[in-house]
Design an enzyme around this catalytic site. Structure first.
Site, mmCIF file in Angstrom:
data_model
loop_
_atom_site.group_PDB
_atom_site.id
_atom_site.type_symbol
_atom_site.label_atom_id
_atom_site.label_comp_id
_atom_site.label_asym_id
_atom_site.label_seq_id
_atom_site.Cartn_x
_atom_site.Cartn_y
_atom_site.Cartn_z
ATOM 1 N N TYR A 172 -27.184 9.843 -18.881
ATOM 2 C CA TYR A 172 -28.214 8.961 -19.441
ATOM 3 C C TYR A 172 -27.743 8.394 -20.781
ATOM 4 O O TYR A 172 -27.940 7.214 -21.076
ATOM 5 C CB TYR A 172 -29.531 9.714 -19.631
ATOM 6 C CG TYR A 172 -30.650 8.795 -20.061
ATOM 7 C CD1 TYR A 172 -31.417 8.121 -19.121
ATOM 8 C CD2 TYR A 172 -30.908 8.560 -21.415
ATOM 9 C CE1 TYR A 172 -32.414 7.243 -19.507
ATOM 10 C CE2 TYR A 172 -31.908 7.683 -21.809
ATOM 11 C CZ TYR A 172 -32.661 7.023 -20.851
ATOM 12 O OH TYR A 172 -33.642 6.150 -21.241
ATOM 13 N N PHE A 202 -30.195 -24.564 -19.981
ATOM 14 C CA PHE A 202 -30.060 -23.846 -18.731
ATOM 15 C C PHE A 202 -31.439 -23.246 -18.430
ATOM 16 O O PHE A 202 -32.196 -22.923 -19.345
ATOM 17 C CB PHE A 202 -28.973 -22.759 -18.769
ATOM 18 C CG PHE A 202 -28.870 -22.070 -17.425
ATOM 19 C CD1 PHE A 202 -28.363 -22.751 -16.346
ATOM 20 C CD2 PHE A 202 -29.363 -20.785 -17.236
ATOM 21 C CE1 PHE A 202 -28.341 -22.166 -15.077
ATOM 22 C CE2 PHE A 202 -29.337 -20.186 -15.979
ATOM 23 C CZ PHE A 202 -28.820 -20.885 -14.900
ATOM 24 N N THR A 203 -31.742 -23.088 -17.138
ATOM 25 C CA THR A 203 -33.103 -22.734 -16.715
ATOM 26 C C THR A 203 -33.652 -21.484 -17.407
ATOM 27 O O THR A 203 -34.687 -21.528 -18.072
ATOM 28 C CB THR A 203 -33.127 -22.535 -15.192
ATOM 29 O OG1 THR A 203 -32.097 -21.600 -14.838
ATOM 30 C CG2 THR A 203 -32.860 -23.849 -14.457
ATOM 31 N N ASP A 212 -23.894 -19.175 -25.425
ATOM 32 C CA ASP A 212 -24.061 -18.652 -24.072
ATOM 33 C C ASP A 212 -22.641 -18.640 -23.527
ATOM 34 O O ASP A 212 -22.120 -19.661 -23.078
ATOM 35 C CB ASP A 212 -24.984 -19.544 -23.244
ATOM 36 C CG ASP A 212 -25.189 -19.001 -21.838
ATOM 37 O OD1 ASP A 212 -24.297 -18.283 -21.349
ATOM 38 O OD2 ASP A 212 -26.223 -19.297 -21.221
ATOM 39 N N LYS A 252 -20.529 -13.741 -13.636
ATOM 40 C CA LYS A 252 -19.670 -14.876 -13.341
ATOM 41 C C LYS A 252 -18.210 -14.506 -13.637
ATOM 42 O O LYS A 252 -17.529 -13.934 -12.794
ATOM 43 C CB LYS A 252 -20.116 -16.100 -14.155
ATOM 44 C CG LYS A 252 -21.393 -16.753 -13.648
ATOM 45 C CD LYS A 252 -22.647 -16.048 -14.066
ATOM 46 C CE LYS A 252 -23.894 -16.872 -13.792
ATOM 47 N NZ LYS A 252 -25.120 -16.102 -14.033
ATOM 48 N N ARG A 277 -29.777 -28.931 -8.319
ATOM 49 C CA ARG A 277 -29.718 -28.852 -9.780
ATOM 50 C C ARG A 277 -30.159 -30.202 -10.312
ATOM 51 O O ARG A 277 -29.363 -31.062 -10.652
ATOM 52 C CB ARG A 277 -28.295 -28.533 -10.288
ATOM 53 C CG ARG A 277 -27.783 -27.147 -9.982
ATOM 54 C CD ARG A 277 -28.186 -26.054 -10.958
ATOM 55 N NE ARG A 277 -29.504 -25.491 -10.817
ATOM 56 C CZ ARG A 277 -29.832 -24.251 -11.187
ATOM 57 N NH1 ARG A 277 -28.919 -23.431 -11.659
ATOM 58 N NH2 ARG A 277 -31.066 -23.829 -11.092
ATOM 59 N N PHE A 333 -37.783 -23.666 -9.093
ATOM 60 C CA PHE A 333 -36.753 -23.928 -8.076
ATOM 61 C C PHE A 333 -36.467 -22.704 -7.212
ATOM 62 O O PHE A 333 -36.018 -22.827 -6.080
ATOM 63 C CB PHE A 333 -35.455 -24.422 -8.726
ATOM 64 C CG PHE A 333 -34.872 -23.472 -9.729
ATOM 65 C CD1 PHE A 333 -35.334 -23.435 -11.036
ATOM 66 C CD2 PHE A 333 -33.866 -22.597 -9.362
ATOM 67 C CE1 PHE A 333 -34.811 -22.544 -11.955
ATOM 68 C CE2 PHE A 333 -33.332 -21.698 -10.272
ATOM 69 C CZ PHE A 333 -33.812 -21.669 -11.571
HETATM 70 N N1 F0G Z 1 -26.658 -18.624 -18.747
HETATM 71 C C1 F0G Z 1 -26.006 -19.389 -17.846
HETATM 72 C C2 F0G Z 1 -25.159 -20.504 -18.328
HETATM 73 C C3 F0G Z 1 -26.124 -19.111 -16.477
HETATM 74 O O1 F0G Z 1 -25.476 -19.872 -15.609
HETATM 75 C C4 F0G Z 1 -26.949 -18.028 -16.065
HETATM 76 C C5 F0G Z 1 -27.133 -17.747 -14.650
HETATM 77 C C6 F0G Z 1 -27.604 -17.280 -17.042
HETATM 78 C C7 F0G Z 1 -27.435 -17.595 -18.368
HETATM 79 C C8 F0G Z 1 -28.506 -16.117 -16.668
HETATM 80 O O2 F0G Z 1 -27.742 -15.062 -16.243
HETATM 81 O O3 F0G Z 1 -28.386 -14.755 -13.842
HETATM 82 O O4 F0G Z 1 -27.188 -12.966 -15.119
HETATM 83 O O5 F0G Z 1 -29.558 -13.482 -15.588
HETATM 84 N N2 F0G Z 1 -26.803 -18.539 -13.749
HETATM 85 C C9 F0G Z 1 -26.906 -18.345 -12.302
HETATM 86 C C10 F0G Z 1 -26.512 -19.603 -11.595
HETATM 87 C C11 F0G Z 1 -28.199 -17.799 -11.847
HETATM 88 O O6 F0G Z 1 -26.588 -19.607 -10.354
HETATM 89 O O7 F0G Z 1 -26.109 -20.568 -12.230
HETATM 90 P P1 F0G Z 1 -28.252 -14.007 -15.139
#
Ligand code: F0G
Length: 457
Positions: free
Chosen positions: A71, A123-124, A214, A257, A381, A448
Site C-alpha cells: 500500500y 482538449f476535452t 500537457d 500514450k 473530433r 461525444f
Molecule cells: N491530455 C491530452 C492531450 C489527451 O489527449 C488526453 C487523452 C488527456 C489529456 C487525458 O488523459 O485519457 O489518460 O485521462 N486523450 C485520449 C484521446 C482520451 O483519445 O485522445 P487520460
C-alpha cells in the site's frame, strides 16, 4: 519503401474478426452512430484512440511481474519517480490513475473562480477540469492550426499576440496559468517548437505567470523538433525532452500514450508548493501518494515505457507509420490535415462531405460511414467533441471538423494501414451518397462519449 522496418518482432498475437456487412450496419445503428458505443468485438481495426492501446514490450511485461503491491512505499513508484527525473527532468512526481486524474489535481489547485487559462487549443478533459473550479479556457494557438491545409511545421505554437491580448483584456492576475499542450491533439497531432517554448518562458517570466504543460505526447513532439528544428538534428530525444520541460513549472501527463502502457498518469513539477498541495489532494481522490490509483505493476510498466518511448529508432518507426497511412490518402486527393500529425491521420470532414450542414454533424457521420464500410473504428473530433458554450449553452462549431484515424503504438502493421486507406478512398468515391445524422441524446459532460444519433433519410 517507406521509412525503416519495425524495430521489433512480434511475440504474441490477438486474433481479430471482420464482421459481415449486415452485422456492421446493425452494430453502428445499435451504437446510435457513435463509435464510442460500439462493442470492441464488432471492430476489425480499432483506430478510435492511441490511448491505452499500445502493445507493451517483453521488457515491460517482465516489469509487470516485479510489481510491489505494498500500500505504501512501493519500489515501483521510486522507479517511476526516477524515470521521470531522468527523461523529463522534473524533481517531484504525483502519480494518478490516468491523465484526467492529474488534470483534476493540478487545475483544481491552480484555478480560482473567474480565472482564465490560455492554452494552445483546448482538449476535452482539460477544458472540463478548468471549468469545474470556475475557470475558462481560451485559445492561444497560431491561426495556421485552424487551417487544415496550412503546412506550417509547428502548428502547435503559441501566438504571443493572442496571449498578450488576453493579458491586456483580463489582467495578468486573472490568468491562472498558461497551459501548453505538446503535439496538439485537436489540431491534428501538431508539434510546438523549442524556440516557441523558450520565448514563452521569457514572456511569462515578465508577468510572473506559471507555465503548465500537457506533456502527454511530448516524446512525439520531441521527435518533430529533432526532425524540423535547426540545431536539434542529432540531439538525443531525452535531451530535447529535458530542455522542453525546463521551460515549464510543471506538467500533467497521460501515460497511456507515449509511455506504451494501458493505464496510468502523473503530474510532475519543479515547484515544491505545487507538489505539496497536489500530493495532499491525491490521497483524497486517487490513492496514496506512492501509487495514486495505479497498481505497482502498472507503475513499473510506465517507468520502463517512458524510457522506451523516448528512443529515437522507435519514434522514427512510429511517426513514419502514421505518415504512411496519411500519404496513401494524400496521393489520391482525400482531404486530410497537413502536415501529417504524430499520433493520427485526421480527415477533413467539411471537405469530405461538403453537402452536409454543420448541425448534421459531418465528422460524426463520416466516422459512422467508415465503420459501416470496413469495421474500422475512428473518432469524431469536431463540433460534438467541442460541446456547448458554457455561458450561452449554444453549440460551438469549430473550424476543424475532423475524423481521427488514431494509430495505436506497435499494434498494427502497414497492411492494416492499407486496408484502412482503401476503405476511406472507397467512401470518398461515393461521398455524395452519404446522409447526415440527427442527435437524439446528449449527456451533460463530454457529450461525444455517450451521445446518440439517428440517420437522416
Ligand atoms: N491530455 C491530452 C492531450 C489527451 O489527449 C488526453 C487523452 C488527456 C489529456 C487525458 O488523459 O485519457 O489518460 O485521462 N486523450 C485520449 C484521446 C482520451 O483519445 O485522445 P487520460
Amino acid at each position: 519503401m517507406n521509412g525503416p522496418a519495425e524495430p521489433f518482432k512480434i511475440k504474441v498475437v490477438e486474433p481479430v474478426n471482420l464482421p459481415s456487412e449486415q452485422r456492421r450496419k446493425e452494430a453502428i445503428r445499435e451504437a446510435g452512430y457513435n463509435t464510442f458505443l460500439l462493442l470492441s468485438d464488432d471492430v476489425y481495426i480499432d483506430l478510435l484512440t492511441d490511448s491505452g492501446t499500445a502493445a507493451m514490450s517483453d521488457n515491460q511485461w517482465a516489469g509487470m511481474m516485479l510489481g510491489d503491491e505494498a500500500y505504501a512505499g512501493s519500489k515501483n513508484f521510486y522507479h517511476l519517480d526516477q524515470a521521470i527525473k531522468d527523461v523529463l527532468g522534473y524533481n517531484y512526481t504525483v502519480p494518478t490513475h490516468q491523465g484526467r486524474g492529474a488534470e483534476h489535481l493540478m487545475y483544481s489547485y491552480l484555478v480560482k473562480p473567474g480565472q482564465i487559462v490560455p492554452r494552445n487549443m483546448y482538449f476535452t478533459t482539460s477544458k472540463v477540469h478548468v471549468e469545474l473550479p470556475g475557470g475558462k479556457m481560451v485559445d492561444t494557438i497560431i491561426d495556421e492550426a485552424h487551417d487544415p491545409e496550412s503546412t506550417h511545421p509547428f502548428k502547435g505554437n503559441v501566438d504571443f499576440k493572442k496571449l498578450q491580448g488576453f493579458i491586456d483584456t483580463y489582467g495578468a492576475d486573472k490568468i491562472a496559468f498558461v497551459n501548453v499542450e505538446m503535439d496538439v491533439n485537436m489540431a491534428g497531432g501538431q508539434p510546438v517548437s523549442m524556440e516557441n517554448l523558450r520565448k514563452l518562458r521569457e514572456f511569462c517570466d515578465d508577468y510572473k505567470l506559471k507555465i503548465i504543460f500537457d506533456a502527454t505526447r511530448s516524446s512525439e513532439n520531441a521527435y518533430f523538433i529533432r526532425e524540423r528544428e535547426k540545431g536539434y538534428e542529432s540531439t538525443p530525444i531525452i535531451e530535447i525532452l529535458r530542455e522542453m520541460m525546463s521551460y515549464s513549472d510543471g506538467c500533467i501527463y497521460s501515460s497511456k500514450k507515449d509511455c506504451l502502457v494501458n493505464i496510468g498518469g502523473f503530474l510532475a513539477t519543479h515547484d515544491k508548493e505545487i507538489f505539496e498541495a497536489t500530493r495532499s489532494m491525491v490521497v483524497v481522490y486517487e490513492g496514496l501518494h506512492t501509487y495514486g490509483g495505479m497498481a505497482g505493476r502498472d507503475m513499473e510498466a510506465v517507468a520502463r515505457g517512458l524510457r522506451e518511448g523516448a528512443q529515437y529508432e522507435y519514434l522514427k518507426y512510429r511517426i513514419n507509420q502514421v505518415r504512411y497511412l496519411g500519404e496513401l490518402l494524400i496521393k489520391v486527393g482525400v482531404p486530410i490535415v497537413r502536415p501529417i500529425g504524430g499520433h493520427a491521420v485526421f480527415l477533413n470532414a467539411l471537405k469530405f462531405l461538403p453537402h452536409l450542414p454543420r448541425d448534421q454533424w459531418p465528422a460524426q457521420t463520416l466516422a459512422g460511414a467508415i465503420y459501416e464500410d470496413s469495421a474500422v473504428r475512428t473518432m469524431e473530433r469536431g463540433a460534438i467533441s467541442k460541446g456547448r458554450d458554457s455561458e450561452t449553452g449554444e453549440n460551438i462549431f469549430p473550424k476543424l471538423e475532423l475524423v481521427r484515424l488514431t494509430i495505436p503504438r506497435r499494434v498494427y502493421t502497414n497492411t492494416h494501414m492499407e486496408y484502412t486507406a482503401e476503405s476511406v478512398i472507397n467512401l470518398y468515391g461515393k461521398r455524395n451518397e452519404i446522409n447526415g445524422l440527427k442527435m437524439v441524446y446528449e449527456p451533460k459532460y463530454l457529450r461525444f462519449f455517450q451521445a446518440r444519433f439517428e440517420k437522416l433519410e
